[in-house]
Design a protein around this motif. Structure first.
Motif, short mmCIF file in Angstrom:
data_model
loop_
_atom_site.label_atom_id
_atom_site.label_comp_id
_atom_site.label_asym_id
_atom_site.label_seq_id
_atom_site.Cartn_x
_atom_site.Cartn_y
_atom_site.Cartn_z
N VAL A 163 -14.50 14.44 -11.85
CA VAL A 163 -15.11 13.81 -10.93
C VAL A 163 -16.58 14.26 -10.76
CG1 VAL A 163 -15.11 13.20 -8.55
CG2 VAL A 163 -13.10 13.18 -9.33
N ALA A 199 3.16 4.36 -1.29
CA ALA A 199 2.93 5.16 -2.47
C ALA A 199 3.67 4.82 -3.70
CB ALA A 199 2.98 6.81 -2.11
N ASP A 200 5.11 4.52 -3.13
CA ASP A 200 6.02 3.88 -4.07
C ASP A 200 5.39 2.76 -4.85
OD1 ASP A 200 9.24 2.16 -4.57
OD2 ASP A 200 8.81 4.42 -5.03
N PHE A 228 6.18 10.96 -3.78
CA PHE A 228 6.50 10.09 -4.93
C PHE A 228 6.07 10.75 -6.17
CE2 PHE A 228 6.11 6.27 -7.28
CZ PHE A 228 5.26 6.42 -8.05
N ASN A 264 8.53 2.02 1.41
CA ASN A 264 8.56 2.57 0.20
C ASN A 264 9.92 2.55 -0.44
OD1 ASN A 264 6.31 4.54 -0.40
ND2 ASN A 264 6.33 4.80 1.71
N LYS A 273 -3.11 9.68 -14.46
CA LYS A 273 -2.88 11.06 -14.02
C LYS A 273 -3.99 11.02 -12.73
CE LYS A 273 -0.49 13.85 -16.57
NZ LYS A 273 0.71 13.99 -16.17
N PHE A 274 -3.69 11.91 -11.84
CA PHE A 274 -4.52 12.45 -10.69
C PHE A 274 -5.69 12.92 -11.37
CE2 PHE A 274 -2.63 11.41 -6.75
CZ PHE A 274 -1.19 11.16 -7.29
N ALA A 275 -6.93 12.70 -10.95
CA ALA A 275 -8.38 13.30 -11.16
C ALA A 275 -8.53 14.48 -10.81
CB ALA A 275 -9.50 12.35 -10.72
N SER A 276 -8.82 15.55 -11.68
CA SER A 276 -8.80 16.84 -11.23
C SER A 276 -10.31 16.98 -11.26
CB SER A 276 -8.44 17.80 -12.49
OG SER A 276 -9.24 17.61 -13.83
N ARG A 277 -10.73 18.13 -10.56
CA ARG A 277 -12.24 18.29 -10.22
C ARG A 277 -13.07 18.15 -11.42
NH1 ARG A 277 -13.55 20.74 -5.14
NH2 ARG A 277 -11.30 21.54 -4.16
N GLY A 332 2.18 3.68 -7.12
CA GLY A 332 2.38 4.67 -7.83
C GLY A 332 3.24 3.77 -9.29
N ARG A 333 4.12 2.93 -8.86
CA ARG A 333 4.92 2.01 -9.98
C ARG A 333 3.92 1.36 -10.37
NH1 ARG A 333 10.38 3.57 -9.49
NH2 ARG A 333 10.78 4.41 -7.41
N LYS A 380 0.84 -1.21 0.05
CA LYS A 380 -0.01 0.14 -0.03
C LYS A 380 0.75 1.30 0.02
CE LYS A 380 -1.21 0.90 4.75
NZ LYS A 380 -0.90 2.35 5.17
N LEU A 419 1.80 2.93 -12.88
CA LEU A 419 2.27 3.48 -14.12
C LEU A 419 2.93 2.28 -15.18
CD1 LEU A 419 4.72 6.11 -12.50
CD2 LEU A 419 2.67 6.58 -14.00
#
Lengths: 103, 560
Positions: free
Chosen positions: A83, A61-62, B224, B152, A76-80, A65-66, A59, A69
């Motif tokens: 959503v 972030a590393d 990250f 991490n 991408k992170f969701a922008s407002r 995230g990997r 869990k 990807l």
């Protein structure tokens, strides 16, 4: 002292001594049983620690995230604007999920 | 009758028994009186087992209490060579060497030592332990210890640092806060049976005191995002090194902090000392054009110019003292705003000449250049800012454009954060608080104002100019869709053998977003990128990626 009195005293002393020894042996027996339980608890704790380590690593972030990807380069992170807030009626979580799924 | 007929025989038997009784009494006296303490000690050692109780080393968390470093159980393999026969040693070499990944000779050499206790492997990875635990060889055994685990991997390595195999901090937070993290050992005395097995009967017990936990200001997700973006530029441009710092300009909290090259905190011995160096605080360099914010601040604050005043930029060549100053791209007439947007060296120096050397120095000093930020990281240096008494005739043509002055990345981060924060400079910090095992907070850092660099109105004007740098200027590759951002590029020539190189540069970008209410201040610095080397090209995209994703993440964190 009469022989009968002597024998009574000796009986009491011997009985007390044997009882004491029995109690001592019980303590040691319980200690051995506790040791076995400790081994079981240690194994469970060990498994728990291994699972906890795996969970923390998975869990992190590393790792997340990997993984994301690798699977999807355009992650991408969701922008407002991406959503939409869905309002549900009656506060029923299931109907809320269904409403979101339909959308 | 028998006794009367054989008095001598009876007397002899009686005397013999009496003699034996005397011997028993003497022996008992020897045991219970003269050798009692020695034998009692020996029995004590045989039947009592004193065990050191290792305390739990404190956990290092990010700002949202996600574990960044914690201790986990790990088994260590030991041997008792004195108690092992030759064939047992051979069997141990055969079974253990391949699992541990070492040569048989090395194991054999250890087992040949005339000792009762030697380590064969300390704190093994779990998979090695699983493969070895089934081995039932006389003279081999496992001891449960604990070791540091970093879920991490390399993330925030230079902030956290690392601890050695004995859980002693050697770098970073692990070192600087070791006194809080390491806790205090305890002791327990257990009873042991005749087979040397510990029984669960405690005779004495002093509980270990676990270490305190340290909570950082770092956000694991933003860290990250920043490291992923920095990696792209570091690898794409084959840089020698790089760093990125993300601050909350309003509080000074460090949200992300990374250097490249980096290392794995759980295996620091596999990395070079260079990769473990915290360049963002320990390395100084001539910042180049990012330093122009100093002149810009002074000019606006002192009112010696305004955004629309036009300056002639000499078509790219301007004599300062006995030195010809050049612009990378020759310009003619530019407004002051355009001088900063297009990063004209000549335009900036003309403004600086009007401002005066003393004022340029004063504003550089207000930005705390030449001084440490006191962020709390070991090895921080303050850089070089010469007082005007040591300036040469050409210094007025050098210092305003970021030459003859050296800075660290963290100083630049603090400076641009001050621009973003209405002119108020906040002290950067990365430790949020320290929490004892009982839950009490023993040490806490709060936002601390260092000073006011400029008036609020000046900050607003400067932010607007720096927005132009991204919108129409040298940092268009840093532009973020729907998010107004401001910043300044820097492409600084490195000094090689006493002269400015034409092939080695430091590409930088310092910026903030959103312009009207900045939530993030970012510095990116890339050392010796090639083939491209402009700050706007190399560092600009890193800023865009870091800020874009971080702001979206922060918006999602606060809820819809």
């Amino acid at each position: 002292m009469k022989v009968s009195d002597f024998l009574k005293v000796m009986f009491v002393i011997t009985f007390t001594a044997v009882l004491y020894i029995h109690l001592q042996m019980s303590i040691y027996d319980l200690a051995y049983q506790g040791k076995k339980k400790e081994d079981t608890v240690e194994k469970l704790a060990e498994n728990n620690v291994m699972m906890k380590n795996d969970i923390l690593r998975l869990k992190s972030a590393d790792h997340i995230g990997r993984e994301l990807l690798e699977k999807e380069k355009d992650y991408k992170f969701a922008s407002r604007s991406n959503v939409v807030e869905v309002e549900t009626t009656g506060g029923n979580p299931i109907s809320g999920l269904l409403a979101f799924a339909k959308f | 009758m028998y006794f009367q007929r054989h008095p001598t025989r009876i007397g002899f038997i009686f005397f013999f028994i009496f003699f034996l009784l005397i011997l028993f009494i003497i022996k008992l006296s020897l045991i219970q009186v003269f050798r009692s303490s020695y034998l009692a000690d020996k029995a004590e050692k045989q039947h009592n087992h004193v065990v050191d109780l290792e305390p739990r080393r404190g956990t290092i968390y990010d700002r949202d209490l996600r574990s960044l470093a914690l201790n986990v159980a790990a088994y260590s393999l030991f041997a008792n060579p004195k108690a092992m026969k030759a064939e047992q040693k051979e069997e141990a070499v055969r079974q253990v060497a391949s699992v541990l990944g070492v040569s048989g000779e090395e194991i054999a050499r250890k087992l040949d030592k005339p000792k009762s206790f030697i380590w064969l492997a300390r704190k093994m990875p779990q998979d090695q332990y699983e493969r070895l635990k089934g081995i039932k060889l006389h003279g081999l055994g496992f001891i449960k210890e604990s070791k540091r685990f970093y879920p991490n991997g390399e993330l925030a390595a230079h902030v956290m640092g690392f601890a050695n195999i004995d859980n002693v901090g050697l770098q970073g937070v692990e070192l600087e806060f070791d006194k809080y993290l390491h806790g205090t050992k305890g002791v327990a005395q257990f009873l042991r049976d005749a087979r040397q097995r510990d029984l669960m009967i405690e005779k004495d017990f002093i509980a270990p005191k676990d270490g305190s936990d340290v909570v950082l200001t770092i956000d694991e997700t933003i860290q990250f995002i920043a490291e992923k973006a920095l990696d792209k530029a570091f690898q794409k441009y084959n840089a020698a090194s790089a760093c990125v710092i993300v601050l909350n300009p309003k509080t000074g909290e460090v949200l992300a902090f990374a250097n490249r090259p980096t290392f794995r905190p759980d295996a620091p011995d596999k990395s070079s000392p260079e990769s473990r160096t915290n360049r963002a605080v320990a390395f100084t360099y001539e910042p180049g054009s990012v330093f122009k914010i100093v002149t810009a601040t002074g000019a606006l604050e002192e009112g010696i110019t305004n955004e629309d005043e036009v300056f002639f930029c000499e078509n790219g060549k301007y004599l300062v003292g006995n030195h010809i100053l050049k612009d990378a791209h020759p310009k003619g007439r530019l407004t002051f705003r355009q001088v900063i947007e297009q990063s004209s060296n000549i335009g900036t120096v003309k403004v600086a000449q009007r401002l005066g050397a003393d004022k340029v120095y004063e504003y550089a000093h207000r930005y705390r250049f030449g001084q440490k930020t006191n962020i709390g990281m070991t090895g921080e240096v303050g850089g070089i800012l010469k007082p005007t008494s040591r300036w040469s005739k050409t210094s007025i043509g050098a210092v305003p454009i970021g030459q003859e002055v050296t800075v660290t990345a963290v100083q630049l981060a603090t400076a641009i954060a001050a621009v973003a924060n209405d002119g108020v400079m906040m002290k950067p910090y990365f430790i949020k608080y320290v929490k004892a095992p009982n839950g009490m907070i023993t040490e806490e850092n709060k936002p601390q104002v260092i000073g006011r660099v400029m008036k609020s109105e000046t900050s607003r004007r400067l932010r607007s100019i720096l927005q132009g740098v991204i919108d129409v200027g040298t940092a268009q590759m840093a532009k973020i869709k729907d998010i107004p951002a401001g910043g300044k590029t820097g492409t600084a020539q490195k000094v090689v053998n006493g002269t400015y190189s034409h092939s080695k540069f430091v590409a930088s970008f310092i910026g903030f977003a959103p312009v009207d209410d900045p939530k993030l201040a970012v510095v990116i610095s890339v050392d010796e990128p090639h083939p491209a080397y402009y700050g706007g090209v190399v560092a600009g995209p890193v800023f865009r990626e870091v800020v874009e994703d971080s702001l979206k993440y922060l918006a999602g964190k606060k809820g819809l």
